[in-house]
Design a protein around this motif. Structure first.
Motif, PDB file in Angstrom:
ATOM      1  N   ASP A  51       8.114 -85.914  23.901  1.00 23.75           N
ATOM      2  CA  ASP A  51       9.449 -86.064  23.338  1.00 23.75           C
ATOM      3  C   ASP A  51      10.385 -85.166  24.136  1.00 23.75           C
ATOM      4  O   ASP A  51      10.261 -83.942  24.102  1.00 23.75           O
ATOM      5  CB  ASP A  51       9.442 -85.662  21.861  1.00 23.75           C
ATOM      6  CG  ASP A  51      10.796 -85.789  21.208  1.00 23.75           C
ATOM      7  OD1 ASP A  51      11.789 -86.073  21.904  1.00 23.75           O
ATOM      8  OD2 ASP A  51      10.874 -85.597  19.993  1.00 23.75           O
ATOM      9  N   GLY A  52      11.299 -85.768  24.855  1.00 25.59           N
ATOM     10  CA  GLY A  52      12.230 -85.003  25.678  1.00 25.59           C
ATOM     11  C   GLY A  52      13.474 -84.551  24.933  1.00 25.59           C
ATOM     12  O   GLY A  52      14.370 -83.972  25.524  1.00 25.59           O
ATOM     13  N   GLY A  53      13.533 -84.816  23.638  1.00 27.20           N
ATOM     14  CA  GLY A  53      14.703 -84.404  22.873  1.00 27.20           C
ATOM     15  C   GLY A  53      15.869 -85.356  23.040  1.00 27.20           C
ATOM     16  O   GLY A  53      15.718 -86.474  23.514  1.00 27.20           O
ATOM     17  N   VAL A  54      17.031 -84.895  22.687  1.00 23.85           N
ATOM     18  CA  VAL A  54      18.252 -85.706  22.744  1.00 23.85           C
ATOM     19  C   VAL A  54      19.045 -85.303  23.985  1.00 23.85           C
ATOM     20  O   VAL A  54      19.246 -84.123  24.250  1.00 23.85           O
ATOM     21  CB  VAL A  54      19.107 -85.488  21.474  1.00 23.85           C
ATOM     22  CG1 VAL A  54      20.427 -86.241  21.576  1.00 23.85           C
ATOM     23  CG2 VAL A  54      18.327 -85.916  20.244  1.00 23.85           C
ATOM     24  N   LEU A  55      19.480 -86.286  24.739  1.00 20.35           N
ATOM     25  CA  LEU A  55      20.284 -86.032  25.931  1.00 20.35           C
ATOM     26  C   LEU A  55      21.757 -86.203  25.558  1.00 20.35           C
ATOM     27  O   LEU A  55      22.192 -87.313  25.232  1.00 20.35           O
ATOM     28  CB  LEU A  55      19.901 -87.011  27.039  1.00 20.35           C
ATOM     29  CG  LEU A  55      20.487 -86.764  28.409  1.00 20.35           C
ATOM     30  CD1 LEU A  55      20.042 -85.412  28.962  1.00 20.35           C
ATOM     31  CD2 LEU A  55      20.090 -87.877  29.360  1.00 20.35           C
ATOM     32  N   PRO A  56      22.532 -85.118  25.591  1.00 20.82           N
ATOM     33  CA  PRO A  56      23.949 -85.217  25.223  1.00 20.82           C
ATOM     34  C   PRO A  56      24.698 -86.205  26.118  1.00 20.82           C
ATOM     35  O   PRO A  56      24.343 -86.404  27.286  1.00 20.82           O
ATOM     36  CB  PRO A  56      24.479 -83.793  25.451  1.00 20.82           C
ATOM     37  CG  PRO A  56      23.277 -82.918  25.483  1.00 20.82           C
ATOM     38  CD  PRO A  56      22.150 -83.761  25.986  1.00 20.82           C
ATOM     39  N   GLU A  57      25.723 -86.825  25.564  1.00 20.31           N
ATOM     40  CA  GLU A  57      26.513 -87.807  26.315  1.00 20.31           C
ATOM     41  C   GLU A  57      27.044 -87.243  27.623  1.00 20.31           C
ATOM     42  O   GLU A  57      27.099 -87.950  28.634  1.00 20.31           O
ATOM     43  CB  GLU A  57      27.658 -88.334  25.452  1.00 20.31           C
ATOM     44  CG  GLU A  57      27.200 -89.303  24.395  1.00 20.31           C
ATOM     45  CD  GLU A  57      28.359 -89.940  23.646  1.00 20.31           C
ATOM     46  OE1 GLU A  57      29.411 -90.181  24.267  1.00 20.31           O
ATOM     47  OE2 GLU A  57      28.192 -90.209  22.453  1.00 20.31           O
ATOM     48  N   MET A  58      27.409 -85.969  27.629  1.00 25.45           N
ATOM     49  CA  MET A  58      27.936 -85.349  28.843  1.00 25.45           C
ATOM     50  C   MET A  58      26.886 -85.417  29.963  1.00 25.45           C
ATOM     51  O   MET A  58      27.214 -85.717  31.111  1.00 25.45           O
ATOM     52  CB  MET A  58      28.303 -83.890  28.571  1.00 25.45           C
ATOM     53  CG  MET A  58      28.854 -83.140  29.758  1.00 25.45           C
ATOM     54  SD  MET A  58      29.265 -81.434  29.353  1.00 25.45           S
ATOM     55  CE  MET A  58      27.631 -80.717  29.262  1.00 25.45           C
ATOM     56  N   LEU A  59      25.617 -85.189  29.631  1.00 21.79           N
ATOM     57  CA  LEU A  59      24.568 -85.255  30.637  1.00 21.79           C
ATOM     58  C   LEU A  59      24.187 -86.700  30.969  1.00 21.79           C
ATOM     59  O   LEU A  59      23.817 -87.004  32.099  1.00 21.79           O
ATOM     60  CB  LEU A  59      23.338 -84.474  30.176  1.00 21.79           C
ATOM     61  CG  LEU A  59      23.536 -82.966  30.077  1.00 21.79           C
ATOM     62  CD1 LEU A  59      22.278 -82.295  29.546  1.00 21.79           C
ATOM     63  CD2 LEU A  59      23.940 -82.371  31.417  1.00 21.79           C
ATOM     64  N   GLN A  60      24.300 -87.585  29.993  1.00 19.90           N
ATOM     65  CA  GLN A  60      24.028 -89.002  30.264  1.00 19.90           C
ATOM     66  C   GLN A  60      24.971 -89.520  31.346  1.00 19.90           C
ATOM     67  O   GLN A  60      24.582 -90.318  32.193  1.00 19.90           O
ATOM     68  CB  GLN A  60      24.192 -89.838  28.992  1.00 19.90           C
ATOM     69  CG  GLN A  60      23.121 -89.597  27.963  1.00 19.90           C
ATOM     70  CD  GLN A  60      23.365 -90.406  26.702  1.00 19.90           C
ATOM     71  OE1 GLN A  60      23.879 -91.517  26.759  1.00 19.90           O
ATOM     72  NE2 GLN A  60      22.994 -89.849  25.566  1.00 19.90           N
ATOM     73  N   ALA A  61      26.198 -89.049  31.321  1.00 22.97           N
ATOM     74  CA  ALA A  61      27.196 -89.488  32.302  1.00 22.97           C
ATOM     75  C   ALA A  61      26.842 -89.031  33.716  1.00 22.97           C
ATOM     76  O   ALA A  61      27.322 -89.606  34.693  1.00 22.97           O
ATOM     77  CB  ALA A  61      28.577 -88.968  31.919  1.00 22.97           C
ATOM     78  N   GLU A  62      25.988 -88.028  33.831  1.00 21.34           N
ATOM     79  CA  GLU A  62      25.607 -87.509  35.141  1.00 21.34           C
ATOM     80  C   GLU A  62      24.370 -88.186  35.724  1.00 21.34           C
ATOM     81  O   GLU A  62      23.973 -87.892  36.851  1.00 21.34           O
ATOM     82  CB  GLU A  62      25.372 -85.999  35.044  1.00 21.34           C
ATOM     83  CG  GLU A  62      26.629 -85.227  34.714  1.00 21.34           C
ATOM     84  CD  GLU A  62      26.381 -83.736  34.642  1.00 21.34           C
ATOM     85  OE1 GLU A  62      25.415 -83.252  35.260  1.00 21.34           O
ATOM     86  OE2 GLU A  62      27.153 -83.052  33.966  1.00 21.34           O
ATOM     87  N   ILE A  63      23.764 -89.098  34.986  1.00 22.79           N
ATOM     88  CA  ILE A  63      22.566 -89.775  35.484  1.00 22.79           C
ATOM     89  C   ILE A  63      22.937 -90.634  36.686  1.00 22.79           C
ATOM     90  O   ILE A  63      23.883 -91.420  36.645  1.00 22.79           O
ATOM     91  CB  ILE A  63      21.926 -90.638  34.382  1.00 22.79           C
ATOM     92  CG1 ILE A  63      21.373 -89.734  33.280  1.00 22.79           C
ATOM     93  CG2 ILE A  63      20.826 -91.525  34.960  1.00 22.79           C
ATOM     94  CD1 ILE A  63      20.843 -90.473  32.076  1.00 22.79           C
ATOM     95  N   SER A  64      22.176 -90.474  37.747  1.00 19.39           N
ATOM     96  CA  SER A  64      22.389 -91.244  38.969  1.00 19.39           C
ATOM     97  C   SER A  64      21.081 -91.969  39.287  1.00 19.39           C
ATOM     98  O   SER A  64      20.051 -91.335  39.499  1.00 19.39           O
ATOM     99  CB  SER A  64      22.769 -90.310  40.118  1.00 19.39           C
ATOM    100  OG  SER A  64      22.867 -91.029  41.320  1.00 19.39           O
ATOM    101  N   LEU A  65      21.120 -93.289  39.299  1.00 20.19           N
ATOM    102  CA  LEU A  65      19.918 -94.086  39.534  1.00 20.19           C
ATOM    103  C   LEU A  65      19.717 -94.357  41.019  1.00 20.19           C
ATOM    104  O   LEU A  65      20.675 -94.600  41.745  1.00 20.19           O
ATOM    105  CB  LEU A  65      20.027 -95.418  38.791  1.00 20.19           C
ATOM    106  CG  LEU A  65      20.247 -95.350  37.288  1.00 20.19           C
ATOM    107  CD1 LEU A  65      20.349 -96.745  36.712  1.00 20.19           C
ATOM    108  CD2 LEU A  65      19.141 -94.565  36.614  1.00 20.19           C
ATOM    109  N   GLN A  66      18.454 -94.326  41.434  1.00 20.23           N
ATOM    110  CA  GLN A  66      18.120 -94.751  42.781  1.00 20.23           C
ATOM    111  C   GLN A  66      17.875 -96.248  42.698  1.00 20.23           C
ATOM    112  O   GLN A  66      16.852 -96.701  42.183  1.00 20.23           O
ATOM    113  CB  GLN A  66      16.877 -94.015  43.277  1.00 20.23           C
ATOM    114  CG  GLN A  66      16.567 -94.314  44.708  1.00 20.23           C
ATOM    115  CD  GLN A  66      15.459 -93.423  45.239  1.00 20.23           C
ATOM    116  OE1 GLN A  66      15.074 -92.437  44.643  1.00 20.23           O
ATOM    117  NE2 GLN A  66      14.944 -93.790  46.397  1.00 20.23           N
TER     118      GLN A  66
END
Length: 87
Positions: A23-38
């Protein structure tokens, strides 16, 4: 190792495996916006409620996710064999 699942999956064809789900916990929206996919590896991602797991993956994986959610709720580690609680 709180909030985890271990699953022993023996296979005479592929060899025995030990699968882990954390369980990685909850990812805040601010960090979700920083996700960069390869793009060559992943074209998208999404977050879903546990209740939707049966519609999103195959049964043996859905069993593991459900067991992990139960373990999370109990604050414990789940141990499975082939995606099922041992007898």
């Amino acid at each position: 190792m709180d909030d985890a699942l271990l699953d022993w999956a023996p296979s005479p064809v592929e060899g025995d495996k030990v699968l882990y789900l954390f369980d990685g916990g909850v990812l805040p929206e601010m960090l979700q916006a920083e996700i960069s996919l390869q793009q060559s590896e992943i074209k998208s991602y999404a977050f879903h409620p546990v209740d939707a797991v049966e519609d999103l993956t195959i049964p043996r994986l859905a069993r593991r996710v459900r067991a992990a959610a139960v373990a999370r709720g109990a604050g414990t580690v789940a141990y499975l064999e082939h995606g099922q609680p041992p007898e």
